[in-house]
Structure formats: structure tokens, C-alpha cells
Design a protein around this motif. Structure first.
Motif, short mmCIF file in Angstrom:
data_model
loop_
_atom_site.label_atom_id
_atom_site.label_comp_id
_atom_site.label_asym_id
_atom_site.label_seq_id
_atom_site.Cartn_x
_atom_site.Cartn_y
_atom_site.Cartn_z
N ARG A 44 4.77 -18.23 -38.33
CA ARG A 44 3.32 -18.46 -38.37
C ARG A 44 2.56 -17.22 -38.86
O ARG A 44 1.45 -17.32 -39.36
CB ARG A 44 2.81 -18.83 -36.97
N GLU A 67 4.02 -25.68 -38.67
CA GLU A 67 5.03 -24.69 -39.06
C GLU A 67 5.61 -24.98 -40.45
O GLU A 67 6.23 -24.11 -41.05
CB GLU A 67 6.17 -24.64 -38.03
N ASN A 112 -2.60 -23.19 -36.67
CA ASN A 112 -2.17 -22.83 -35.32
C ASN A 112 -2.80 -23.71 -34.24
O ASN A 112 -2.36 -23.68 -33.10
CB ASN A 112 -2.51 -21.36 -35.02
#
Length: 559
Positions: A354, A402, A390
Motif C-alpha cells: 500500500r 491492494e 486505503n
């Protein structure tokens, strides 16, 4: 009262909060178990590596009060050879241990019993010395060894096995080696070759390349500009190949020049007085401010102890009230001339996919705000959070933003596959429908720094950060490239670019420990240009280094 600062509570209340019991009456338990026992219990129970790392940043190791760090009971330490217990023997450097072993005198009876053992110990210590590890002590924790040292320890065990017909693969074994020790390492590799083995080395070191029998050069550039076989053959043949950047440096057509002039110190100094940690012998060292200082010396001479263990920790304790204790020294002076101390190393900029260059440098926030301001976003009521992978809302929920999914394999490592819903783009189709200059947020993250610059040139804060990334030679990396796929050298230059793009006070101290690790000649040249830019802004840079190209750029040298 929850509004009362912790340091204003009486010591008794502080102890109750931390330990959960009254120290005057240890048996009297309070209803609250205490912060420290709770953290200790959670640390022991957790199976998550991330949680362990989080807990460990608030912990610092301390020697055991009973054995003083020797690990053994008094009965075991009472057994001595040549006047040394096993703890005393393993605490000495390999070179000192070898000397002790050679001086051991045995009686005729002892000769029969232990001569073969003593010879075996002597041989293995010689192998460690032969690969340039004479400065290491045998009781050193394996976790504290650099990758180059770990490789050389394994190499020493292979030399002792005297195998033939083996393919040995080494990835940059010269890391952390002084030129003197590098010669010994190369001699060891040549002995392995002469035994009838094949030695394959991945390396940037010029001396290693010149002594190779066969060189394979990949390039011509990095990232998407690389991936081709540029030259192969003897070092001489590679040097004659114009397309090879490595060859041009080997032939001398390209080089890192000696600076025409040196900066003068500004008259202020940081001084470490009476440094006695590890092998330092009551050293007094002065570091001038406003210049580029290089600390040199053979491997194990005490460079990292002086700079990282004493100077950095003492400054961090003074400026930030850090908990790590500095190495043993008498005093530190001049700290009032510094307002920040920053260590720039090659550790990853993030531990998960991330994290990426856009999030680390702060480019991603204004980019998300830009997409939220577009007419299409405002019509749909999208806020900047919609363009974050996120949080819920705009991200693909199948892979949780992701771009890939983890498949757990019983008895095998987990496998990552591209998400079949978003096809690795991280966002849902509604979010991807919003476009700026024909590019969705996923398209922008997939662009290189160089490609994104013309699209975002009208946003000053973004343009400045992207331009700095391009200036440090990272124009080829993708904005959304996962942090886990960046090399150590790339991560280091991203950190330097972030520092360059900040408002400068001219009172910052930057510390770099062997920053050229894993860097090509051309990368070293770019790194030096960045460091010189930082120094020209009035900052102070201290580098621990063996690379002679860096040493010759210094304004001040401490050897």
C-alpha cells in the motif's frame, strides 16, 4: 483527572498507572493491571509481525543484571582456557582470538586429547579473517550483521569444506569493506575458483569487475529503460562497448570528478569527547557544521560506533528525548547549533504494497484533492477520500484496494494473484470513470514520474516534489509502485528527495551510513549531486563510507 499531564502526577500514581501495583506494597493489586504488564502480555501473545515491530519501537535492550550479558551461569564461566572463560574468548575480535589460539601451550597429555580441536578452531578463525571479518567478535548477534557480512560468514564455512564443482552465487559481498579488506575477499573468491568451482558475483565494485574472468552487463538504464543485455565478455571487451554505462566508467570516458573547490566550515562544531564505546580508545572528535564530512577507516575501526551509536543517539536524546542510550562517552557539545538530526538509510519506505512513492513524498494528497475538485466528482458528491485505496468507498472491495489477492497455501508460502475484479487497478469502476486530462486516478498512479510531470505541472506543490524526484535520477519509477519492489538505493534517494522538497532551516544534520551500498557508478554520481545540494542549503552531512569516489568529494575527513 484525565486532563492532568502524566508528569504532574505524584510518583505513586505514575507507578500505579505503569506497573498496576503500589511499589510500597507489591502484593496489593489494583483493578487495572498496569500499562507495562499489559503491553508485555500482548507482545507475548501476538502472532502478528507488524504488531511485534510496533511494540519493539518502545523497547530497548539492556544487559542482564545477573550475568552481565555473558549468558552463562558462574559454574560454566569458571572453566578457563589460557586464562579466558568461553564468554571472554568469544567477546574478543576474530583476529585477537586467532592470536590467543596460536599461543595456547599444551602438555603431552593435552596434546593427545585436544590438538585436533585447537587446529580446527584455528583454521576456522583463519577463514573468517581471510574474508575480511577479523574485526567481528564470535558472540555478535547474527541480526546485527550487514548482508555483506552475513554472506562472508557463509563464504568462510564454504572455504573450510573444500568442495569442488560447486556454483557459488554472491550478491554484493563487498558491502561494508575497506579497499584493503576487499583485496583479501577477492583473493578468497579466486581460491574458490582455482579449486574447480564457478563463482557468480552480482557487484558494482570496480575492482571486483576488473578482476573478473567474464562480465555480463545489463542495462542500459534502470526500470523500464533497462532489462537488456548490453555487453558480455572480458572486462576489457565491456570497457570498449560504447552502449555500456559500466564500460564507459571502466574505460575512463565517464568518471566522478574531484570538486574544483571545498566548502569552508562555518566556525561551529559538534564535538564528541571521551568516546569509549566498544573498541574506541577515549576518542575526541570534532564534526564541522555546514560542510560534507566523511568518516573513513578500515572495517571494524569504530566508525559506526562513533557516529551512529554515540553522536546520533546523544543528539536524538537531547533534541527528541529518545529512549535509546548513547554509547559510552564523556560529553557532547554543539548540539544547540542543530534543530533536527535525520538518518537516511536504505531501509524500505514502507513495509506493505500500500505504501508507494506518491504516498511517501506527499504527492498523493493534493492529487486526490485535485480529482475531488473535478466537475464530475462534484456532481456525484465525491470527496478526496473517494480516491484513496486505503478506505471504503472508492476502492475495489474484492481486494480491499491492494490490486492483488492473497491465496493461503497450506504448508507452502502464500501466493499473490492479480485481483480478477479490478485487474490490479485497486479502484471500483465508478471511481475510475472520473478522469483528469484523460487519465483516471489508477492511470496516474501507473505513470512514471517523468510522464506525470507534464500532466501535473499546474499544481505547484506536486510539480516541485515530482521535479525533485526526477532530479535525483528517479524519473523512471512509477508513482504507485509498491514500496516493497523498490531497491535500497531507490528508497534512499526517495527519502533524500523528500528532504530536498521540504522548507530548509539550514540547521539539519543528515547522517548516512555507507549510502553507496548497491549503487552503480552513475547512481553514486547522482547521489553525490543530491548530497551537495543539501549541503549548499546550509545543512550538515556526515557520511560513513569506504567508497573512494565519495571520500574525494568530502570537505572534511575524519579517519
Amino acid at each position: 483527572d484525565l486532563k492532568t499531564p502524566f508528569n504532574q502526577f505524584p510518583r505513586k500514581i505514575q507507578n500505579l498507572i505503569l506497573a498496576g501495583r503500589n511499589p510500597e506494597n507489591p502484593r496489593a493489586q489494583s483493578a487495572f493491571p498496569g500499562v507495562l504488564p499489559l503491553l508485555d502480555r500482548w507482545y507475548g501473545e501476538t502472532t502478528s509481525e507488524n504488531y511485534r515491530e510496533w511494540f519493539e519501537q518502545y523497547m530497548s535492550p539492556a544487559p542482564c543484571g545477573k550475568c552481565q550479558g555473558k549468558r552463562l551461569r558462574p559454574e560454566s564461566l569458571a572453566v578457563t582456557v589460557a586464562g579466558l572463560s568461553i564468554a571472554d574468548f568469544t567477546a574478543r575480535p576474530v583476529a585477537g582470538e586467532l592470536e590467543t589460539v596460536r599461543k595456547i601451550r599444551l602438555s603431552p597429555r593435552e596434546e593427545i586429547l585436544v590438538r585436533r580441536i585447537v587446529n580446527e578452531i584455528g583454521e576456522r578463525l583463519e577463514y573468517l579473517g581471510g574474508v575480511g571479518l577479523g574485526y567481528l567478535s564470535l558472540d555478535r548477534s547474527a541480526a546485527t550483521l550487514s548482508s555483506g557480512e552475513s554472506q562472508r560468514v557463509r563464504l568462510a564455512t564454504q572455504i573450510g569444506s573444500k568442495l569442488r564443482g560447486v556454483l557459488y552465487v554472491l550478491d554484493e559481498p563487498s558491502i561494508g569493506l575497506h579497499p584493503r579488506d576487499n583485496q583479501r575477499l577477492l583473493g578468497t573468491l579466486e581460491r574458490l575458483r582455482d579449486l574447480g568451482n564457478t563463482v557468480l558475483v552480482v557487484e558494482h565494485d570496480e575492482e571486483t569487475i576488473r578482476r573478473a574472468n567474464y562480465v555480463v552487463d545489463l542495462g542500459p538504464g534502470a526500470g523500464r529503460h533497462g532489462g537488456y543485455l548490453v555487453a558480455s565478455g572480458t572486462p576489457q571487451k565491456v570497457a570498449e562497448t560504447d552502449q555500456s554505462l559500466t564500460g564507459q566508467y571502466l574505460a575512463g570516458r565517464l568518471s566522478i570528478a574531484v570538486p574544483p573547490s571545498r566548502r569552508a566550515p562555518n566556525g561551529k562544531f559538534l564535538a564528541v569527547l571521551g568516546a569509549r564505546a566498544h573498541n574506541l580508545k577515549n576518542v575526541d572528535a570534532q564534526f564541522p557544521l555546514g560542510v560534507l564530512t566523511v568518516v573513513t577507516g578500515v572495517s571494524g575501526s569504530g566508525k559506526s560506533t562513533l557516529v551512529s551509536d554515540i553522536l546520533y543517539r546523544a543528539l536524538a536524546k537531547t533534541l527528541y528525548r529518545a529512549i535509546d542510550e548513547p554509547g559510552e562517552h564523556h560529553a557532547l557539545s554543539g548540539a544547540e547549533h542543530i534543530d533536527k538530526v535525520i538518518v537516511i538509510d536504505q531501509s524500505p519506505i514502507g513495509r506493505t504494497p500500500r505504501s508507494n512513492p506518491a504516498t511517501y513524498t506527499g504527492v498523493f494528497t493534493p492529487v486526490r484533492e485535485l480529482y475531488a475538485m473535478l466537475t464530475e466528482s462534484r456532481e456525484r458528491g465525491y470527496r478526496p477520500g473517494r480516491f484513496s485505496f486505503n478506505v471504503k468507498g472508492g476502492r475495489c472491495e474484492a481486494c480491499r484496494g491492494e490490486g492483488q489477492r492473497r491465496i493461503e497455501m497450506n504448508f507452502l508460502p502464500d501466493v499473490f494473484v492479480t485481483c480478477e475484479v479490478c485487474r490490479g487497478r485497486r479502484y471500483n469502476s465508478e471511481t475510475l470513470a472520473v478522469k483528469y486530462k484523460g487519465a483516471s486516478i489508477a492511470d496516474l498512479l501507473d505513470m512514471t514520474v517523468q510522464d506525470a510531470l507534464p500532466r501535473l505541472e499546474n499544481i505547484p506543490q506536486v510539480k516541485q516534489k515530482l521535479q525533485t524526484l526526477a532530479d535525483v535520477g528517479l524519473g523512471y519509477i512509477h508513482l504507485g509502485q509498491p514500496a516493497t519492489t523498490l531497491s535500497g538505493g531507490e528508497a534512499q534517494r526517495i527519502k533524500l528527495a523528500r528532504e530536498l522538497s521540504r522548507r530548509q532551516t539550514g540547521r539539519t544534520l543528515y547522517i548516512l551510513d555507507e549510502p553507496t551500498t548497491g549503487l552503480h557508478f552513475a547512481d553514486v554520481k547522482q547521489l553525490l549531486q543530491v548530497l551537495n545540494r543539501l549541503t549548499d542549503l546550509g545543512n550538515t552531512i556526515i557520511i560513513i563510507e569506504h567508497n573512494l569516489d565519495v571520500v574525494k568529494q568530502a570537505d572534511w575527513i575524519i579517519d
